[in-house]
Design an enzyme around this catalytic site. Structure first.
Site, PDB file in Angstrom:
ATOM      1  N   CYS A  72       0.759  -1.320   0.027  1.00  0.00           N
ATOM      2  CA  CYS A  72      -0.090   0.015  -0.082  1.00  0.00           C
ATOM      3  C   CYS A  72       0.824   1.538  -0.073  1.00  0.00           C
ATOM      4  O   CYS A  72       0.330   2.217  -0.420  1.00  0.00           O
ATOM      5  CB  CYS A  72      -0.868   0.047   1.159  1.00  0.00           C
ATOM      6  SG  CYS A  72      -1.672  -1.605   1.498  1.00  0.00           S
ATOM      7  N   CYS A  75       1.557   3.922  -3.066  1.00  0.00           N
ATOM      8  CA  CYS A  75       0.617   4.860  -3.461  1.00  0.00           C
ATOM      9  C   CYS A  75       0.034   5.944  -2.432  1.00  0.00           C
ATOM     10  O   CYS A  75      -0.420   7.043  -2.641  1.00  0.00           O
ATOM     11  CB  CYS A  75      -0.669   4.183  -3.985  1.00  0.00           C
ATOM     12  SG  CYS A  75      -0.499   3.564  -5.720  1.00  0.00           S
ATOM     13  N   HIS A  76       0.004   5.167  -1.165  1.00  0.00           N
ATOM     14  CA  HIS A  76      -0.717   6.176  -0.071  1.00  0.00           C
ATOM     15  C   HIS A  76       0.625   6.848   0.655  1.00  0.00           C
ATOM     16  O   HIS A  76       0.156   7.660   1.462  1.00  0.00           O
ATOM     17  CB  HIS A  76      -1.405   5.074   0.793  1.00  0.00           C
ATOM     18  CG  HIS A  76      -2.508   4.769   0.260  1.00  0.00           C
ATOM     19  ND1 HIS A  76      -3.690   5.504  -0.042  1.00  0.00           N
ATOM     20  CD2 HIS A  76      -2.793   3.340  -0.262  1.00  0.00           C
ATOM     21  CE1 HIS A  76      -4.414   4.608  -0.717  1.00  0.00           C
ATOM     22  NE2 HIS A  76      -4.354   3.441  -0.749  1.00  0.00           N
ATOM     23  N   MET A 113      -8.123   0.538  -7.364  1.00  0.00           N
ATOM     24  CA  MET A 113      -7.870   0.021  -6.064  1.00  0.00           C
ATOM     25  C   MET A 113      -7.997  -1.540  -6.376  1.00  0.00           C
ATOM     26  O   MET A 113      -8.873  -2.067  -6.735  1.00  0.00           O
ATOM     27  CB  MET A 113      -8.635   0.373  -4.875  1.00  0.00           C
ATOM     28  CG  MET A 113      -8.825  -0.382  -3.692  1.00  0.00           C
ATOM     29  SD  MET A 113      -7.183   0.133  -2.570  1.00  0.00           S
ATOM     30  CE  MET A 113      -7.451  -0.963  -1.022  1.00  0.00           C
ATOM     31  N   HIS A 352       4.751  11.714 -10.978  1.00  0.00           N
ATOM     32  CA  HIS A 352       5.053  10.105 -10.745  1.00  0.00           C
ATOM     33  C   HIS A 352       5.772   9.614 -12.051  1.00  0.00           C
ATOM     34  O   HIS A 352       6.912  10.173 -11.966  1.00  0.00           O
ATOM     35  CB  HIS A 352       3.592   9.632 -10.895  1.00  0.00           C
ATOM     36  CG  HIS A 352       3.578   8.175 -10.429  1.00  0.00           C
ATOM     37  ND1 HIS A 352       3.899   7.668  -9.274  1.00  0.00           N
ATOM     38  CD2 HIS A 352       3.248   7.167 -11.240  1.00  0.00           C
ATOM     39  CE1 HIS A 352       3.660   6.364  -9.279  1.00  0.00           C
ATOM     40  NE2 HIS A 352       3.482   5.968 -10.414  1.00  0.00           N
ATOM     41  N   HIS A 395      -1.569   7.563 -15.910  1.00  0.00           N
ATOM     42  CA  HIS A 395      -0.527   6.657 -15.426  1.00  0.00           C
ATOM     43  C   HIS A 395       0.236   6.003 -16.816  1.00  0.00           C
ATOM     44  O   HIS A 395      -0.172   5.042 -17.146  1.00  0.00           O
ATOM     45  CB  HIS A 395      -0.931   5.493 -14.508  1.00  0.00           C
ATOM     46  CG  HIS A 395       0.188   4.584 -13.856  1.00  0.00           C
ATOM     47  ND1 HIS A 395       0.970   3.838 -14.485  1.00  0.00           N
ATOM     48  CD2 HIS A 395       0.545   4.655 -12.593  1.00  0.00           C
ATOM     49  CE1 HIS A 395       1.808   3.204 -13.546  1.00  0.00           C
ATOM     50  NE2 HIS A 395       1.479   3.967 -12.447  1.00  0.00           N
TER      51      HIS A 395
END
Length: 572
Positions: A72, A75-76, A113, A352, A395
């Site tokens: 996780c 991304c977080h 997700m 990114h 992305h």
């Protein structure tokens, strides 16, 4: 399939399985006091638990910490302040609630997700654990400065002891470096014979492979921030140097400007937020610089501005370093690293991945949490523009450069959050009216796309959707015919890559197309669970028919693939 709709904030939980971090080493829960985190004190209700129960035991906290860093944090964020995925700070998770968190961890969402529960990646007990884990404050991992970096540095074979000429008969330009994500390895695969030449132990979950300007050295970096430098001239290619530049990382690159070929390497860390410049022959750490500082827009201090993508300029002796949380692009002049000169370009949050246009002058990088792309002129060292892509969470990986039948040269990105592909004009001289604008939107398979791919020799544009929760969608690829993009509603053909792989168990996800050196075939990873069979499917680019399936017991969780020629020459 059940679609969770418990809370509007839950729809924002869009972490990406492809971008994960390795567990941090060391005891970081020594100060954790489970009694201070009872359900009553947190205001959280969990079925089957009492108000005065600790939400996590110390052992559960350690397990949750490891899973979060593995699945996780990419991304977080390590501190859960958000980037590609939203913030998961306790004010957000408490409002979301245990049941809402449980549902989204289980089922995922079309916005990117992953469906951790229904895919089998996490057990039901692990899902329950993680729904509780995000209710407590995250731990902060330790710093990792020059002393720690130097302690990790190893030269296994000194430059003087390496071959003076190529000692194998490999066609190095047509080798593929393939990430074996969950084994902490890469496989070198011959692009002509489809045979695995060797499997090399690396850091955990290698994120990218990069090639030196000479084509001799392969640099790979794991999400645990370990870099391996591999000599492709050896009889059997092997690691000759290694170093660890932090606790979590994503990017590595080498100097490519004329006169500086192979002289330096650079790597960027997610934690601590910093970049490290190294000697290109030995990986000796020479300079470490923090990226902590103020966000470009609100001028507020951010404790975790992570280094995302790095590329080497073709026009100057500079590295282009993209910093997520502050929204800044750093043009780092490596001609004098003792007196480092850095040009700071304000772009957009949260930077990114990205890639060059077809000329190699303009670098386009996704600010995916803000649905934008920033365009950097690497010849003039300035921002050209920041544009809306029209989709949700662009992305691109490196993106795809194609020649549109109407709009000329364009660069393409897909999106994590929806099915769209955006085509952006990149020819300010030949097509000035279309330059740096979205000239066309295409609809692909669905949300959860990570990569688009094409080749200068191809008439096809491919887009995957590995993070889509639908099994059939995540196992397929959309392919557009470029010469037909001028029609009013260009359709795509769906390639059943997962079906072609003939894998009987699991939920294999198809990810990241990569061309061979000749540009006449494209390889896709069929990425399955670690204990299940995986494969690589090779497609004939002309006919769009199955050409070959690579299966091998050593091919465990294959994800990213990097052809030496295409990677070294920025062909995409």
């Amino acid at each position: 399939m059940k679609t969770p709709t418990r809370h509007w904030k839950a729809a924002l939980l869009t972490s990406a399985a492809f971008f994960v971090a390795a567990p941090f080493s060391g005891a970081m829960a020594e100060d954790y006091n489970p009694e201070a985190n009872t359900l009553a004190k947190l205001g959280v209700t969990v079925e089957g638990m009492k108000a005065d129960d600790p939400i996590l035991t110390a052992e559960e906290f350690e397990q949750g910490k490891a899973i979060f860093f593995q699945r996780c944090a990419g991304c977080h964020g390590v501190l859960r302040k958000g980037a590609t995925g939203p913030a998961l700070t306790v004010d957000v998770t408490h409002e979301l609630g245990y049941e809402g968190a449980h549902d989204f961890i289980t089922y995922g969402s079309p916005a990117g997700m992953p469906n951790w529960g229904t895919s089998g990646e996490l057990t039901e007990d692990e899902v329950k654990l993680m729904a509780r884990y995000v209710m407590v404050e995250p731990p902060q991992p330790p710093e990792f400065g020059m002393p720690e970096i130097k302690d990790s540095w190893k030269v296994l074979i000194a430059p003087a002891d390496r071959p003076t000429q190529k000692m194998n008969d490999l066609d190095i330009d047509n080798l593929f470096s393939v990430t074996l994500r969950d084994t902490g390895q890469i496989a070198l695969i011959d692009g002509a014979t489809y045979e695995i030449i060797t499997v090399i132990k690396t850091g955990y979950a290698v994120h990218i492979s990069r090639i030196s300007a000479s084509g001799r050295y392969l640099y790979v970096i794991g999400r645990d921030a370990k870099i391996n430098m591999i000599d492709l001239w050896m009889e059997v290619p092997a690691t000759v140097a290694e170093v660890k530049i932090g606790s979590e990382a994503r990017s590595v690159e080498t100097s490519k400007f004329e006169g500086y070929e192979d002289k330096f390497a650079i790597a960027g860390a997610y934690w601590p937020p910093q970049y490290v410049i190294m000697d290109g022959d030995t990986l000796e750490p020479l300079k470490v610089e923090s990226t902590r500082g103020m966000t470009y827009d609100t001028q507020e201090y951010h404790p975790e501005p992570r280094v995302a993508s790095i590329v080497a300029s073709h026009f100057r002796p500079e590295f282009v370093v993209n910093v997520k949380e502050t929204g800044k692009v750093l043009m780092i002049d490596y001609s004098d690293i003792k007196n480092l000169n850095v040009t700071e370009i304000e772009a957009e949050r949260f930077l990114h991945d990205g890639g060059f246009d077809s000329t190699g002058r303009y670098f386009l990088v996704a600010a995916n949490a803000r649905d934008k792309v920033a365009v950097i002129d690497t010849k003039e060292d300035k921002l050209v523009t920041v544009l809306e892509t029209g989709g949700v969470k662009p992305h691109p990986g490196r993106g795809a450069n194609i020649v549109h039948p109407v709009y000329g040269p364009v660069w393409v990105t897909s999106h994590l959050g929806d099915e769209t592909l955006s085509l952006i004009g990149t020819d300010p001289e030949g097509h000035p009216d279309q330059a740096w604008k979205v000239v066309q939107m295409l609809e692909g398979l669905g949300g959860g796309s990570l990569f688009v791919k094409s080749n200068p020799k191809s008439d096809h544009l491919y887009a995957d959707a590995p993070l889509n929760p639908d099994e059939e969608t995540s196992a397929s690829v959309a392919v557009f015919t470029i010469s037909e993009l001028g029609t009013e509603e260009p359709a795509f053909k769906t390639l059943p890559i997962g079906e072609w792989a003939d894998i009987k168990e699991g939920q294999p996800r198809v990810v990241q197309g990569e061309y061979n050196m000749a540009g006449d075939e494209i390889w896709f990873s069929v990425w399955n669970a670690k204990d299940k069979e995986s494969a690589i499917v090779v497609v004939d680019d002309k006919t769009l028919e199955l050409k070959h399936v690579i299966k091998d017991p050593r091919l465990i969780t294959p994800t990213g693939k990097f052809n030496v020629y295409n990677t070294r020459n920025d062909v995409y």
